[in-house]
Design a protein around this motif. Structure first.
Motif, short mmCIF file in Angstrom:
data_model
loop_
_atom_site.label_atom_id
_atom_site.label_comp_id
_atom_site.label_asym_id
_atom_site.label_seq_id
_atom_site.Cartn_x
_atom_site.Cartn_y
_atom_site.Cartn_z
N SER A 1 29.70 59.02 48.85
CA SER A 1 28.35 59.02 48.28
C SER A 1 27.34 59.48 49.33
O SER A 1 27.41 59.06 50.48
N PHE A 2 26.41 60.31 48.90
CA PHE A 2 25.40 60.82 49.83
C PHE A 2 24.50 59.71 50.36
O PHE A 2 24.00 59.78 51.46
N TRP A 3 24.28 58.71 49.54
CA TRP A 3 23.31 57.67 49.89
C TRP A 3 23.79 56.36 49.32
O TRP A 3 24.14 56.29 48.15
N TRP B 1 22.09 53.20 50.19
CA TRP B 1 21.06 52.18 50.46
C TRP B 1 21.56 51.17 51.49
O TRP B 1 21.26 49.99 51.42
N THR C 1 16.07 45.75 52.09
CA THR C 1 17.01 45.46 53.18
C THR C 1 16.92 44.01 53.63
O THR C 1 17.88 43.48 54.19
N PHE D 1 16.32 48.96 44.32
CA PHE D 1 16.46 50.43 44.36
C PHE D 1 16.78 51.04 42.99
O PHE D 1 16.74 52.26 42.84
N ALA E 1 23.24 63.64 41.75
CA ALA E 1 24.48 63.46 42.52
C ALA E 1 24.84 61.99 42.66
O ALA E 1 26.01 61.63 42.75
N LEU E 2 23.82 61.11 42.66
CA LEU E 2 24.10 59.68 42.80
C LEU E 2 24.55 59.05 41.49
O LEU E 2 25.41 58.19 41.48
N PHE F 1 39.11 60.59 47.80
CA PHE F 1 38.72 60.08 49.12
C PHE F 1 39.69 58.99 49.55
O PHE F 1 40.11 58.17 48.73
N ARG G 1 39.60 56.68 46.17
CA ARG G 1 38.40 56.79 45.34
C ARG G 1 38.47 58.15 44.65
O ARG G 1 38.60 59.18 45.32
N LYS H 1 36.56 60.78 42.38
CA LYS H 1 35.21 61.11 41.95
C LYS H 1 35.26 62.41 41.15
O LYS H 1 35.81 63.40 41.65
N LEU I 1 22.50 70.38 46.25
CA LEU I 1 21.86 69.34 47.07
C LEU I 1 21.89 69.74 48.55
O LEU I 1 20.88 69.61 49.26
N PHE J 1 18.85 70.47 51.25
CA PHE J 1 18.77 69.90 52.61
C PHE J 1 18.45 71.02 53.61
O PHE J 1 17.60 70.87 54.48
#
Lengths: 262, 417
Positions: free
Chosen positions: A198-200, A202, B29, B60, B162-163, B236, B347, B349, B359, B363
């Motif tokens: 995953s890119f992110w 948290w 956090t 989030f 992407a998320l 993965f 994993r 995906k 993406l 960047f």
């Protein structure tokens, strides 16, 4: 190996003592000596940095000690560049103790060389962590300039040209640091996708790097508006350095996450 | 309406949004995210109601955090993307506007000549406009902030896709076995090892993917940091585990079977007799008096595995331990404890390749935009017989660069416009 690190540490400490003494008693010779000693400390530090990399057979930036050591080295390097090229001798009194402070933090960390864990064996390791070293170092030196600005501006007849130079230099350093912090976050995201899918995520370290990025983005925007310069922005930079230290050391100490490598 | 639009596109609003996003991130956090409600009740006692009400437990993904990101996207679109035409116009008329500036520094004739040489040495473009010359360079620098803001906007959009769009499944698979996904994709794990030849930790599987249409990949090596992509499927090396293995042989018939023991397992012989496998421990210490201390944690492969189990005989439980190679016989069955088997946690995906590429392109654009913003600052200097003035959107750097020249050739002192 440890001897070399502590030798560099001791020589940095001597340079700080000489710098403070020279400044307190306005002795030009002592100030010159302080700078020469600082350069000698940096040379020793560089030798240690290279030797550690050779011994570990990798870039020596994998744990808290190595990163702190790299961070101090980066701050020393930027101090030399700024003082040399920017003709900014006024920076030394703030930058030298800052380097020593980071070295002190490094000295308190476990120093043994450990094998890289599989998640860290990646081509992105150097880009991600190397950029972090440069970004954090630039922010710390910008903070040091902020301290000097605040001290200078309190004088009865402050030298406006010098203040302008400080303001501009700190802006340039923040620009440099901001670019590298962006590289840290984006290269980290690409690497995270390869390693963790995953890119992110948290993760606390990710989030605090983003918070640091946002805070410096706010600085750059406020400065762009033109109204916000001088004392306010200098104070901003000094406060922001604490945030950098928290992102670097506080998160690893107080919060648990995927970046907890030791 | 105009005032609202003006506020939505303002830098002030952008900064406010950034500060709010940072504040929410701090909360995210400080308060651990996505735990069970009971955990918050136990940890924060009287505050847990407020935490849940304000969605601080999932900040989030909370509506207000997503709203803040959406507003930031709107702000970026309005302030930067829609302003591109005016930026282009400003860039085109840069020379004319600079030519109309009043001199801010008055130089001696030698100074004017020296500055001209310096600017030509910097390879500036020269335009003669009336009585003055305008030197320009790096006009690309004007577009730095636009490119950066566009890249941030694209990162927000592609990043969200992407998320949240990929289908992610975590599966463990024993070496030699296959797993079949709901869409018919089959993943076969040939083998798995935890350490390499030198004993260094190096989680590696050899796998093969067969797509629902029958297309089959070569056997590929899968490691941490080295995912394997085939078709729309990306694999993965995510985790690993170690399972116990026991061979049960029927002493009468000679038939045998191998059972993998990954969690507490009951091998029932009849209603009153069974073997209950509790856990496989990675290591143990045996004291001189024979007492065994079980070690629960170790890094990597199990150095000294030991099975903890209980024998249920006529309703009575007897705790026992066994190491690989040990065997025991109960009611005509022989249980032989084998060397444990390491297995990978994969994993899987399923994500379109294009999305990740877009993406990453965003960047790269962001880095380029920032580089142009900070290190390609446009130069626009008006020079006439009296002195000069620095124009352009970011004159500060040029002013600093020319300051040394001013000291040498200043005629009457600096004049403010």
């Amino acid at each position: 190996m440890k001897t070399l690190f502590f030798a560099a540490f001791a020589v940095y400490a001597v340079s700080v003592v000489l710098e403070f003494t020279g400044t307190a008693f306005k002795k030009e010779k002592l100030l010159r000596a302080a700078w020469i000693v600082f350069l000698a400390a940096f040379a020793l530090h560089t030798i240690f940095f290279i030797a550690r990399g050779v011994a570990a057979r990798r870039l020596p930036l994998s744990n808290q000690f190595e990163f702190a050591n790299g961070f101090a080295w980066g701050a020393a390097l930027l101090s030399i560049v700024v003082c040399g090229r920017g003709r900014a001798d006024w920076l030394k009194i703030a930058a030298l103790p800052a380097v020593l402070l980071i070295m002190t933090y490094a000295a308190l960390q476990p120093m043994e060389i450990r094998d890289l864990m599989p998640a860290l064996r990646s081509a992105w390791f150097g880009v991600h962590i190397g950029s972090a070293v440069l970004a954090y170092a630039a922010f710390v030196i910008a903070g040091c300039i902020g301290v000097r600005y605040l001290v200078f501006s309190k004088r009865e007849e402050p030298d406006n040209k010098a203040l302008d130079q400080m303001d501009y230099l700190s802006y340039r350093l923040v620009s440099f640091g901001f670019l590298f912090l962006t590289v840290v976050i984006l290269s980290g995201a690409i690497w995270a996708e390869q390693a963790w899918s995953s890119f992110w995520s948290w993760d606390p370290k990710e989030v605090w790097a983003l918070i640091t990025w946002i805070i410096y983005a706010v600085y750059l925007h406020l400065r762009l508006r033109g109204k916000h310069r001088g004392k306010k922005m200098a104070l901003f930079l000094v406060v922001a350095v604490f945030l950098v230290f928290f992102t670097f050391a506080g998160v690893n100490t107080l919060m648990h996450g995927m970046h907890t490598y030791g | 309406m105009k005032r609202i639009l003006a506020y939505l596109r303002s830098m002030r609003f952008g900064i406010l949004l950034l500060v709010l996003i940072a504040a929410c991130s701090v909360v995210g956090t400080v308060i651990p995210q996505e735990r069970e409600v009971a955990w918050y009740a136990q940890t924060y006692s009287s505050f847990h109601g407020a935490i849940l009400l304000l969605r601080f437990d999932r900040i989030f993904t909370s509506w207000y955090f997503i709203l803040l990101l959406g507003l930031l996207g709107l702000n970026l679109t309005l302030c930067s993307i829609l302003r591109v035409a005016s930026v282009v116009r400003a860039a085109k008329s840069e020379s004319e506007r600079t030519a109309h500036l009043r001199d801010t520094v008055l130089l001696t004739p030698e100074g004017v000549a020296a500055l001209r040489d310096k600017l030509l040495g910097m390879r500036c473009r020269v335009e003669k406009l009336g009585e003055c010359e305008v030197f320009t360079k790096r006009s690309l620098g004007r577009y730095g902030t636009f490119l950066t803001h566009l890249a941030i906007l694209l990162t927000l959009v592609f990043g969200a896709l992407a998320l949240y769009t990929p289908t992610v499944t975590d599966q463990r698979c024993m070496p030699g076995e296959s797993i079949r996904m709901s869409d018919g994709t089959e993943i076969w794990v040939q083998d798995f090892r935890i350490t390499d030849e030198t004993g260094r930790l190096d989680y590696t599987s050899h796998i093969r993917i067969t797509l629902p249409n029958g297309r089959r990949s070569e056997i590929a090596e899968l490691k941490v940091n080295h995912p394997f992509r085939f078709g729309g499927c990306k694999l993965f090396q995510q985790s690993f585990g170690t399972a116990g293995s026991v061979t049960v042989t029927n002493l009468e018939t000679g038939g045998s079977d191998v059972f993998l023991l990954d969690e507490m397992s009951y091998l029932t012989i009849d209603s009153r007799n069974a073997i209950v496998f509790e856990q496989l421990y990675p290591d143990f210490l045996r004291a001189p008096d024979g007492e065994v201390t079980l070690i629960t944690r170790t890094e990597g492969a199990y150095p000294n595995p030991i099975y903890a189990f209980e024998i249920l005989a006529d309703g009575e439980y007897t705790p026992s331990l066994a190491v690989p190679g040990d065997s025991l016989e109960i009611l005509g069955l022989r249980f032989t404890f084998n060397t444990p088997v390491d297995y990978p946690g994969l994993r899987i995906k399923q994500v379109p390749t294009l999305l990740n590429s877009l993406l990453i392109a965003a960047f790269c654009l962001m880095i380029l935009g920032l580089f142009i913003t900070f290190f390609c600052e446009p130069v626009a200097v008006k020079l006439d017989a009296e002195g000069y003035a620095v124009g352009g959107p970011k004159p500060e750097r040029m002013r600093v660069e020319l300051a040394a020249l001013d000291e040498k050739y200043l005629r009457e002192g600096e004049k403010e416009t």
